[in-house]
Motif scaffolding. Sequence first.
Motif, PDB file in Angstrom:
ATOM      1  N   TYR A  12       0.853  -1.180   0.000  1.00 45.32           N
ATOM      2  CA  TYR A  12       0.000   0.000   0.000  1.00 45.32           C
ATOM      3  C   TYR A  12       0.889   1.231   0.000  1.00 45.32           C
ATOM      4  O   TYR A  12       1.876   1.315   0.739  1.00 45.32           O
ATOM      5  N   THR A  13       0.547   2.196  -0.829  1.00 48.95           N
ATOM      6  CA  THR A  13       1.125   3.535  -0.761  1.00 48.95           C
ATOM      7  C   THR A  13      -0.030   4.535  -0.889  1.00 48.95           C
ATOM      8  O   THR A  13      -1.059   4.214  -1.494  1.00 48.95           O
ATOM      9  N   PRO A  14       0.103   5.723  -0.340  1.00 49.81           N
ATOM     10  CA  PRO A  14      -0.984   6.700  -0.466  1.00 49.81           C
ATOM     11  C   PRO A  14      -1.371   6.981  -1.915  1.00 49.81           C
ATOM     12  O   PRO A  14      -2.530   7.230  -2.222  1.00 49.81           O
ATOM     13  N   SER A  15      -0.376   6.902  -2.816  1.00 49.05           N
ATOM     14  CA  SER A  15      -0.654   7.164  -4.237  1.00 49.05           C
ATOM     15  C   SER A  15      -1.263   5.957  -4.945  1.00 49.05           C
ATOM     16  O   SER A  15      -1.766   6.078  -6.066  1.00 49.05           O
ATOM     17  N   GLY A  16      -1.218   4.788  -4.301  1.00 56.46           N
ATOM     18  CA  GLY A  16      -1.739   3.580  -4.928  1.00 56.46           C
ATOM     19  C   GLY A  16      -0.808   2.947  -5.927  1.00 56.46           C
ATOM     20  O   GLY A  16      -1.175   2.025  -6.652  1.00 56.46           O
ATOM     21  N   LYS A  17       0.433   3.417  -5.959  1.00 53.94           N
ATOM     22  CA  LYS A  17       1.393   2.843  -6.896  1.00 53.94           C
ATOM     23  C   LYS A  17       2.780   2.938  -6.329  1.00 53.94           C
ATOM     24  O   LYS A  17       3.033   3.617  -5.327  1.00 53.94           O
ATOM     25  N   GLY A  18       3.695   2.211  -6.956  1.00 59.77           N
ATOM     26  CA  GLY A  18       5.086   2.216  -6.520  1.00 59.77           C
ATOM     27  C   GLY A  18       5.993   1.866  -7.670  1.00 59.77           C
ATOM     28  O   GLY A  18       5.577   1.898  -8.832  1.00 59.77           O
ATOM     29  N   SER A  58      -1.023   5.586   8.716  1.00 56.49           N
ATOM     30  CA  SER A  58      -1.146   4.256   8.123  1.00 56.49           C
ATOM     31  C   SER A  58      -1.459   3.148   9.119  1.00 56.49           C
ATOM     32  O   SER A  58      -1.872   2.058   8.717  1.00 56.49           O
TER      33      SER A  58
END
Length: 291
Positions: free
Chosen positions: A33-39, A73
């Motif tokens: 999970y990242t706040p942006s929804g991507k990595g 988080s």
Amino acid sequence: MSTAKTIGFIGFGAMASRMAANLKKAGFAAVAYTPSGKGGDENTAFLPSPADVAKTADIVLVCVPDDEALSASMYGPQGALAGMPEGGLLLNTSSVSPEAAQTLLDAGQKLKISVVDCPVSGSTPEADSANLVVLAGGSEDDMARAKPVFDAIGRLTIHAGPAGSGARLKLVINGIMGAGLAAVAEGIAYGLAAGLDRTMLFDALDNMAVISPHHKRKIKMAKEGDFSPQFPTRLMQKDMRLLLDACARLAVPVPTMAAVTQELSLTRRAAADADYSALIGVLENIVANDP
């Protein structure tokens, strides 16, 4: 070690994505999970909330930049703790304040979730090569449960003591690291202002036993003017700030660390996302432009 276990990453930046790559090599799966929804990893599934990650994973690994990101988080209905089962294991690799680490430990204990504070020493090159040093605080039982993960991401695990000890040891190490870099930067600034040949100066320092391998790497970066972020200035300055606060709470005098924090604050203003060795470049620019 079971090869079926899934590690759930909360935060998936430069360090976490490299940890995930090494965990996959060791037989683990990963979700994130990242706040942006991507990595940075197209082969890792990204889920919509920390709670979703926690529900999917066997072990949760947190790698976020600061106390505020940790709080955002971990807690609330969408936080990781809300999705973890009783008896779950949460590994907090974030560099946060001892108070934030303790708050997370207390919250985990109420839910019968094991929390290990385990920040790592090392930058992106060590994360790439699985040569991090894990600084862990927790019980012997929790350390044993976490060992397969630690072995996959690092070359050494130091059991610093009970829960909370890892966070405190990380502040000690990063404080010394920051102070060492500041001494190098100030020495270089004097040498350049005094008229020493730049190439000779940087090469000479690279051969001195009094300078650590880590700081020699920073000297090489500064020589080339390449401050690609292995450890961004904004994070180093944050760790120094946490150390100053922790020392003040215990009435420990740290005037050197305080001065270094001011220099890193200046560098953060100039180059927040550059490697913290940009302090060398900042001081070099000052003396180069001295009338």
